[in-house]
Enzyme design. Structure first.
Site, mmCIF file in Angstrom:
data_model
loop_
_atom_site.group_PDB
_atom_site.id
_atom_site.type_symbol
_atom_site.label_atom_id
_atom_site.label_comp_id
_atom_site.label_asym_id
_atom_site.label_seq_id
_atom_site.Cartn_x
_atom_site.Cartn_y
_atom_site.Cartn_z
ATOM 1 N N LYS A 1 16.969 17.885 24.382
ATOM 2 C CA LYS A 1 17.180 18.743 25.567
ATOM 3 C C LYS A 1 15.850 19.121 26.223
ATOM 4 O O LYS A 1 15.685 18.980 27.431
ATOM 5 C CB LYS A 1 17.928 20.037 25.179
ATOM 6 C CG LYS A 1 19.295 19.814 24.562
ATOM 7 C CD LYS A 1 20.003 21.133 24.284
ATOM 8 C CE LYS A 1 19.310 22.022 23.272
ATOM 9 N NZ LYS A 1 19.218 21.451 21.912
ATOM 10 N N ARG B 1 25.556 28.896 24.543
ATOM 11 C CA ARG B 1 25.923 28.245 23.274
ATOM 12 C C ARG B 1 27.230 28.752 22.726
ATOM 13 O O ARG B 1 27.701 28.250 21.712
ATOM 14 C CB ARG B 1 24.876 28.544 22.208
ATOM 15 C CG ARG B 1 23.590 27.865 22.461
ATOM 16 C CD ARG B 1 22.691 28.018 21.267
ATOM 17 N NE ARG B 1 21.375 27.688 21.725
ATOM 18 C CZ ARG B 1 20.492 27.007 21.028
ATOM 19 N NH1 ARG B 1 20.767 26.627 19.817
ATOM 20 N NH2 ARG B 1 19.328 26.735 21.537
ATOM 21 N N ARG C 1 9.240 16.646 14.372
ATOM 22 C CA ARG C 1 8.804 17.171 15.678
ATOM 23 C C ARG C 1 7.542 18.024 15.493
ATOM 24 O O ARG C 1 7.409 18.792 14.553
ATOM 25 C CB ARG C 1 9.887 18.050 16.295
ATOM 26 C CG ARG C 1 9.357 18.814 17.511
ATOM 27 C CD ARG C 1 10.344 19.694 18.223
ATOM 28 N NE ARG C 1 11.387 20.223 17.398
ATOM 29 C CZ ARG C 1 12.578 20.569 17.855
ATOM 30 N NH1 ARG C 1 12.863 20.429 19.128
ATOM 31 N NH2 ARG C 1 13.486 21.059 17.046
ATOM 32 N N ARG D 1 7.603 23.909 13.868
ATOM 33 C CA ARG D 1 8.479 25.083 13.973
ATOM 34 C C ARG D 1 9.040 25.501 12.614
ATOM 35 O O ARG D 1 9.441 24.655 11.811
ATOM 36 C CB ARG D 1 9.628 24.766 14.934
ATOM 37 C CG ARG D 1 9.290 25.137 16.363
ATOM 38 C CD ARG D 1 10.288 24.616 17.342
ATOM 39 N NE ARG D 1 11.677 24.930 17.039
ATOM 40 C CZ ARG D 1 12.689 24.637 17.848
ATOM 41 N NH1 ARG D 1 12.447 24.036 18.997
ATOM 42 N NH2 ARG D 1 13.916 24.936 17.518
ATOM 43 N N ARG E 1 21.351 24.826 11.290
ATOM 44 C CA ARG E 1 21.428 24.892 12.761
ATOM 45 C C ARG E 1 22.467 23.899 13.274
ATOM 46 O O ARG E 1 23.201 24.188 14.223
ATOM 47 C CB ARG E 1 20.057 24.598 13.378
ATOM 48 C CG ARG E 1 19.072 25.743 13.172
ATOM 49 C CD ARG E 1 17.637 25.314 13.442
ATOM 50 N NE ARG E 1 17.425 24.810 14.774
ATOM 51 C CZ ARG E 1 16.439 23.958 15.098
ATOM 52 N NH1 ARG E 1 15.597 23.535 14.177
ATOM 53 N NH2 ARG E 1 16.312 23.550 16.336
HETATM 54 P P1 AP5 Z 1 13.460 18.099 21.711
HETATM 55 O O1 AP5 Z 1 13.428 17.654 23.122
HETATM 56 O O2 AP5 Z 1 12.455 19.106 21.266
HETATM 57 O O3 AP5 Z 1 14.950 18.550 21.313
HETATM 58 P P2 AP5 Z 1 15.804 19.852 21.686
HETATM 59 O O4 AP5 Z 1 17.204 19.405 21.915
HETATM 60 O O5 AP5 Z 1 15.122 20.622 22.774
HETATM 61 O O6 AP5 Z 1 15.723 20.580 20.291
HETATM 62 P P3 AP5 Z 1 15.640 22.108 19.845
HETATM 63 O O7 AP5 Z 1 15.559 22.043 18.351
HETATM 64 O O8 AP5 Z 1 14.551 22.840 20.555
HETATM 65 O O9 AP5 Z 1 17.020 22.648 20.235
HETATM 66 P P4 AP5 Z 1 17.726 23.883 19.645
HETATM 67 O O10 AP5 Z 1 18.847 24.010 20.576
HETATM 68 O O11 AP5 Z 1 18.116 23.837 18.229
HETATM 69 O O12 AP5 Z 1 16.584 24.976 19.608
HETATM 70 P P5 AP5 Z 1 16.226 26.171 20.589
HETATM 71 O O13 AP5 Z 1 14.772 26.199 20.713
HETATM 72 O O14 AP5 Z 1 17.062 26.134 21.818
HETATM 73 O O15 AP5 Z 1 13.340 16.781 20.801
HETATM 74 C C1 AP5 Z 1 13.318 16.864 19.393
HETATM 75 C C2 AP5 Z 1 12.361 15.809 18.809
HETATM 76 O O16 AP5 Z 1 12.867 14.511 19.081
HETATM 77 C C3 AP5 Z 1 10.950 15.858 19.387
HETATM 78 O O17 AP5 Z 1 10.019 15.541 18.388
HETATM 79 C C4 AP5 Z 1 10.961 14.761 20.471
HETATM 80 O O18 AP5 Z 1 9.674 14.203 20.672
HETATM 81 C C5 AP5 Z 1 11.936 13.761 19.863
HETATM 82 N N1 AP5 Z 1 12.719 13.032 20.855
HETATM 83 C C6 AP5 Z 1 13.311 13.536 21.966
HETATM 84 N N2 AP5 Z 1 13.980 12.572 22.632
HETATM 85 C C7 AP5 Z 1 13.804 11.440 21.899
HETATM 86 C C8 AP5 Z 1 14.261 10.091 22.047
HETATM 87 N N3 AP5 Z 1 15.031 9.727 23.089
HETATM 88 N N4 AP5 Z 1 13.907 9.197 21.109
HETATM 89 C C9 AP5 Z 1 13.124 9.549 20.050
HETATM 90 N N5 AP5 Z 1 12.662 10.812 19.846
HETATM 91 C C10 AP5 Z 1 13.012 11.734 20.771
HETATM 92 O O19 AP5 Z 1 16.759 27.407 19.718
HETATM 93 C C11 AP5 Z 1 16.087 27.840 18.559
HETATM 94 C C12 AP5 Z 1 16.771 29.089 18.014
HETATM 95 O O20 AP5 Z 1 16.709 30.139 19.008
HETATM 96 C C13 AP5 Z 1 18.266 28.958 17.688
HETATM 97 O O21 AP5 Z 1 18.486 28.419 16.399
HETATM 98 C C14 AP5 Z 1 18.729 30.419 17.806
HETATM 99 O O22 AP5 Z 1 18.322 31.164 16.676
HETATM 100 C C15 AP5 Z 1 17.923 30.922 19.004
HETATM 101 N N6 AP5 Z 1 18.625 30.690 20.277
HETATM 102 C C16 AP5 Z 1 18.178 29.937 21.319
HETATM 103 N N7 AP5 Z 1 19.073 29.941 22.323
HETATM 104 C C17 AP5 Z 1 20.105 30.718 21.909
HETATM 105 C C18 AP5 Z 1 21.361 31.076 22.509
HETATM 106 N N8 AP5 Z 1 21.719 30.634 23.722
HETATM 107 N N9 AP5 Z 1 22.184 31.891 21.796
HETATM 108 C C19 AP5 Z 1 21.834 32.374 20.582
HETATM 109 N N10 AP5 Z 1 20.675 32.036 19.936
HETATM 110 C C20 AP5 Z 1 19.818 31.220 20.616
#
Ligand code: AP5
Length: 206
Positions: free
Chosen positions: A13, A87, A126, A152, A163
């Site tokens: 994402k 979410r 990552r 992270r 997660r």
């Molecule tokens: P990346 O682009 O970083 O993936 P992402 O989908 O953004 O992953 P996140 O882990 O950040 O998502 P998340 O939803 O769990 O975490 P968030 O920060 O929102 O890519 C991942 C890896 O793959 C990278 O190394 C990249 O280089 C690689 N990659 C990407 N595309 C690729 C491809 N095509 N091929 C190969 N490699 C590739 O949330 C974290 C925490 O915050 C949650 O657990 C929760 O506690 C809290 N939180 C956040 N939002 C909310 C909400 N709305 N409600 C409640 N709690 C929340």
């Protein structure tokens, strides 16, 4: 343009959001990034730090409050892409109410699909450059020499698994909600970054 990216942890994402936002001149709004920034600055309450470290969601009212304020900032005037919000069904309803109160609506919700084994590998390897925020992967997009890399706290395999379980429980209600509204676009997130970007832009019809 107002978009939402839904997808499991490490589905790409953030990676795709940066490209789409740069292309359309809209703001990338990531609740995860906002929460991590608050933690770094010592503004995140201890119980929320613990919840995030354990792979649990933070309460709906916290993220809804963040989004309500952030979407009013000047860089979001031309549009925004919400990365990781909503979410839960209550978050989706709150977003509709918020946009409705501003006579706005979502144009599309993009759901990135990636198999679980690949998600674990993407998360565990990552790394993020703490100066630039650039996302790297030790196998698929290695960082340049000199990058100041961060791993992270919630990217260790046991937490990633939690997660993923949380995500699966949550999307069971979220995706049908947007499907019914006719704005859900499902995008295959497997393949190189540019290949996935082409699918995302195709799904947006642009
Ligand atoms: P990346 O682009 O970083 O993936 P992402 O989908 O953004 O992953 P996140 O882990 O950040 O998502 P998340 O939803 O769990 O975490 P968030 O920060 O929102 O890519 C991942 C890896 O793959 C990278 O190394 C990249 O280089 C690689 N990659 C990407 N595309 C690729 C491809 N095509 N091929 C190969 N490699 C590739 O949330 C974290 C925490 O915050 C949650 O657990 C929760 O506690 C809290 N939180 C956040 N939002 C909310 C909400 N709305 N409600 C409640 N709690 C929340």
């Amino acid at each position: 343009m107002r978009l939402v990216f839904v997808g499991p942890p490490a589905s790409g994402k953030g990676t795709q959001a940066k490209v789409v936002c740069a292309k359309y001149g809209i703001a990338q709004i990531s609740t995860g990034d906002m929460l991590r920034a608050a933690k770094k600055e010592g503004r995140l309450p201890a119980d929320l730090v613990t919840r995030m470290a354990q792979g649990a969601l933070v309460p709906d009212e916290v993220v809804i409050g963040l989004i309500a304020g952030r979407t009013l900032e000047p860089d979001a005037a031309a549009g925004f892409l919400l990365d990781g919000f909503p979410r839960t069904a209550p978050q989706a309803t709150a977003l509709d109410d918020l946009l409705g109160s501003r006579s706005q609506k979502l144009d599309a919700v993009l759901s990135l699909t990636v198999p679980r084994e690949l998600l674990i590998e993407r998360a565990v390897l990552r790394r993020t450059d703490k100066r630039t925020g650039q996302i790297y992967h030790l196998k698929y997009s290695p960082p340049p020499p000199g990058a100041e890399l961060e791993h992270r706290a919630d990217d260790h395999e046991d937490i990633v698994t939690k997660r993923l379980d949380t995500y699966e429980a949550m999307t069971a209600e979220l995706l049908p909600y947007y499907e019914k509204m006719g704005i859900l676009r499902v995008v295959d997130g497997v393949g190189g970054v540019e290949e996935v970007t082409a699918r995302v832009l195709g799904a947006l019809g642009r």
